[in-house]
Design a protein around this motif. Structure first.
Motif, PDB file in Angstrom:
ATOM      1  N   PRO A  10      16.617  16.415  24.959  1.00 15.81           N
ATOM      2  CA  PRO A  10      15.715  17.620  24.659  1.00 15.81           C
ATOM      3  C   PRO A  10      16.339  19.075  25.219  1.00 15.81           C
ATOM      4  O   PRO A  10      16.036  20.114  24.208  1.00 15.81           O
ATOM      5  CB  PRO A  10      14.395  17.369  25.491  1.00 15.81           C
ATOM      6  CG  PRO A  10      14.294  15.958  25.612  1.00 15.81           C
ATOM      7  CD  PRO A  10      15.777  15.245  25.693  1.00 15.81           C
ATOM      8  N   TYR A  11      17.028  18.711  26.263  1.00 13.21           N
ATOM      9  CA  TYR A  11      17.614  20.180  26.484  1.00 13.21           C
ATOM     10  C   TYR A  11      18.750  20.802  25.418  1.00 13.21           C
ATOM     11  O   TYR A  11      18.831  21.708  25.217  1.00 13.21           O
ATOM     12  CB  TYR A  11      18.612  19.918  27.814  1.00 13.21           C
ATOM     13  CG  TYR A  11      17.468  19.726  29.092  1.00 13.21           C
ATOM     14  CD1 TYR A  11      16.527  20.547  29.373  1.00 13.21           C
ATOM     15  CD2 TYR A  11      17.595  18.454  29.521  1.00 13.21           C
ATOM     16  CE1 TYR A  11      15.517  20.177  30.552  1.00 13.21           C
ATOM     17  CE2 TYR A  11      16.645  18.101  30.574  1.00 13.21           C
ATOM     18  CZ  TYR A  11      15.666  18.973  31.156  1.00 13.21           C
ATOM     19  OH  TYR A  11      14.818  18.700  32.123  1.00 13.21           O
ATOM     20  N   GLU A  12      19.668  19.760  24.994  1.00 16.63           N
ATOM     21  CA  GLU A  12      20.497  20.151  23.685  1.00 16.63           C
ATOM     22  C   GLU A  12      19.691  20.763  22.664  1.00 16.63           C
ATOM     23  O   GLU A  12      19.951  21.744  22.015  1.00 16.63           O
ATOM     24  CB  GLU A  12      21.218  18.942  23.312  1.00 16.63           C
ATOM     25  CG  GLU A  12      22.250  18.316  24.609  1.00 16.63           C
ATOM     26  CD  GLU A  12      22.916  16.940  24.115  1.00 16.63           C
ATOM     27  OE1 GLU A  12      23.946  16.848  24.623  1.00 16.63           O
ATOM     28  OE2 GLU A  12      22.191  16.298  23.453  1.00 16.63           O
ATOM     29  N   VAL A  13      18.640  20.070  22.262  1.00 20.41           N
ATOM     30  CA  VAL A  13      17.706  20.667  20.950  1.00 20.41           C
ATOM     31  C   VAL A  13      17.168  21.827  21.284  1.00 20.41           C
ATOM     32  O   VAL A  13      17.319  23.002  20.504  1.00 20.41           O
ATOM     33  CB  VAL A  13      16.467  19.425  20.815  1.00 20.41           C
ATOM     34  CG1 VAL A  13      15.458  19.897  19.467  1.00 20.41           C
ATOM     35  CG2 VAL A  13      17.115  18.442  20.281  1.00 20.41           C
ATOM     36  N   LEU A  14      16.660  21.954  22.631  1.00 16.20           N
ATOM     37  CA  LEU A  14      16.088  23.622  22.872  1.00 16.20           C
ATOM     38  C   LEU A  14      17.213  24.487  23.374  1.00 16.20           C
ATOM     39  O   LEU A  14      17.148  25.555  23.452  1.00 16.20           O
ATOM     40  CB  LEU A  14      15.338  23.532  24.146  1.00 16.20           C
ATOM     41  CG  LEU A  14      14.119  22.554  23.638  1.00 16.20           C
ATOM     42  CD1 LEU A  14      13.194  22.347  24.961  1.00 16.20           C
ATOM     43  CD2 LEU A  14      13.101  22.990  22.735  1.00 16.20           C
ATOM     44  N   GLY A  15      18.588  24.073  23.344  1.00 16.79           N
ATOM     45  CA  GLY A  15      19.752  25.018  23.708  1.00 16.79           C
ATOM     46  C   GLY A  15      19.684  25.384  25.108  1.00 16.79           C
ATOM     47  O   GLY A  15      20.220  26.681  25.195  1.00 16.79           O
ATOM     48  N   VAL A  16      19.292  24.786  25.980  1.00 14.01           N
ATOM     49  CA  VAL A  16      19.405  25.129  27.431  1.00 14.01           C
ATOM     50  C   VAL A  16      20.063  24.038  28.384  1.00 14.01           C
ATOM     51  O   VAL A  16      20.269  23.031  27.912  1.00 14.01           O
ATOM     52  CB  VAL A  16      18.080  25.238  28.129  1.00 14.01           C
ATOM     53  CG1 VAL A  16      17.468  26.541  27.336  1.00 14.01           C
ATOM     54  CG2 VAL A  16      17.164  24.200  28.024  1.00 14.01           C
TER      55      VAL A  16
END
Length: 309
Positions: A10-16
């Motif tokens: 999820p962090y990769e998808v959200l870019g953080v």
């Protein structure tokens, strides 16, 4: 269903970064939602991915569950660590299962464990090589090994339910090294099938009769490679394959069954895993064992096959 080891977190998808503050996470979500919306140049698939990512880490409780690997879709060791040995009979089903030889996913699991220990470092205690937090941090090369092992095990479990009259061989050597292997060979009344189980971490599609996708390595040609390996086995056993099948998770396939090109008389197919057993049971029009006695074909393969250990 547990995530694929190759799935973007999820962090990769959200870019953080995984250690982003709650405020940073919320701002990133709003930004990605605007970028991914179909009305602003995004796509419905990407928009859904952003929303699903937010559901996984958008609240303190959900984020804590994800970060510790205790959420339902985190792919914890209980699912990734499970190794298929041919599948289990469904409760109440007394029908005999297919005859099975070899260890599906075994080679890639061994490679995964070797490289994971090497990546962690010598002398470091590795209590659980399938710990979801550890798997997420590992290089893609290592995660792909685990993803393919799991894919092979899932396919083998499904194939095992084909029942009497079908014989399975898993991890069949078809070249000079263990990477030159056919994941599954299936023989039955509907023909001789060479099957490749894969997980490239995302959707695939077809171009000019070959499987393509963002997760494939440059120059990778799955159907072509499967055909080359099938030719080796066919030559050694003096048999002919009826079909060459590339199997992926249902959510990664463009449709349940896609025709690829035919190679040396064997029909190429891209198939959802849930469709595979029914496809092999019913067969393809005009395709079978070519008039050769089924027992004779089985004997030839059994005498010539070499299993990867």
């Amino acid at each position: 269903m547990a995530d694929s080891p190759l799935a973007s977190n999820p962090y990769e998808v959200l870019g953080v970064a995984p250690n982003a503050s709650d405020d940073e996470l919320k701002r990133a979500y709003r930004k990605r939602l605007r970028e991914a919306h179909p009305d602003t140049g995004g796509s419905s698939a990407e928009f859904d991915r952003v929303q699903q990512a937010w559901q996984r880490v958008g609240t303190p409780s959900a984020r804590a569950a994800y970060d510790t690997g205790s959420d339902a879709g985190s792919g914890g060791g209980g699912s990734w660590a499970q190794s298929a040995t041919g599948g289990a009979r469904r409760r109440g089903d007394s029908r005999p299962n297919a005859t099975s030889h070899g260890h599906p996913g075994g080679y890639f699991r061994e490679r995964y464990l070797d490289l994971m220990r090497e990546w962690v470092g010598r002398g470091v205690e590795l209590d659980d090589p399938y710990d979801p937090q550890l798997v997420r941090r590992a290089p893609r090369e290592i995660r792909h090994l685990l993803a393919v092992a799991v894919a092979e095990e899932k396919t083998a479990t499904a194939l095992f339910t084909l029942g009497m009259g079908f014989t399975l061989w898993h991890d069949v050597l078809a070249g000079s090294g263990p990477l030159d292997k056919i994941d599954h060979i299936v023989l039955g009344p509907t023909g001789l099938w060479a099957v490749l189980s894969e997980d490239w971490g995302g959707p695939v599609k077809v171009k000019r009769g070959e499987v393509i996708g963002e997760g494939l390595a440059p120059g990778e040609r799955p159907l072509h490679d499967l055909a080359v390996r099938a030719k080796v086995v066919a030559r050694e056993a003096k048999v002919r394959f009826s079909a060459l099948v590339v199997v992926v998770d249902d959510e990664h396939a463009p449709q349940s069954l896609t025709n690829l090109r035919s190679i040396r008389g064997a029909q190429g197919l891209l198939v959802e895993r849930s469709r595979l057993v029914n496809l092999i049971r019913t067969g393809l029009p005009g395709v079978g064992v070519g008039g050769t006695d089924l027992f004779e074909v089985r004997t030839r393969i059994q005498h010539s096959v070499r299993i990867v250990y």
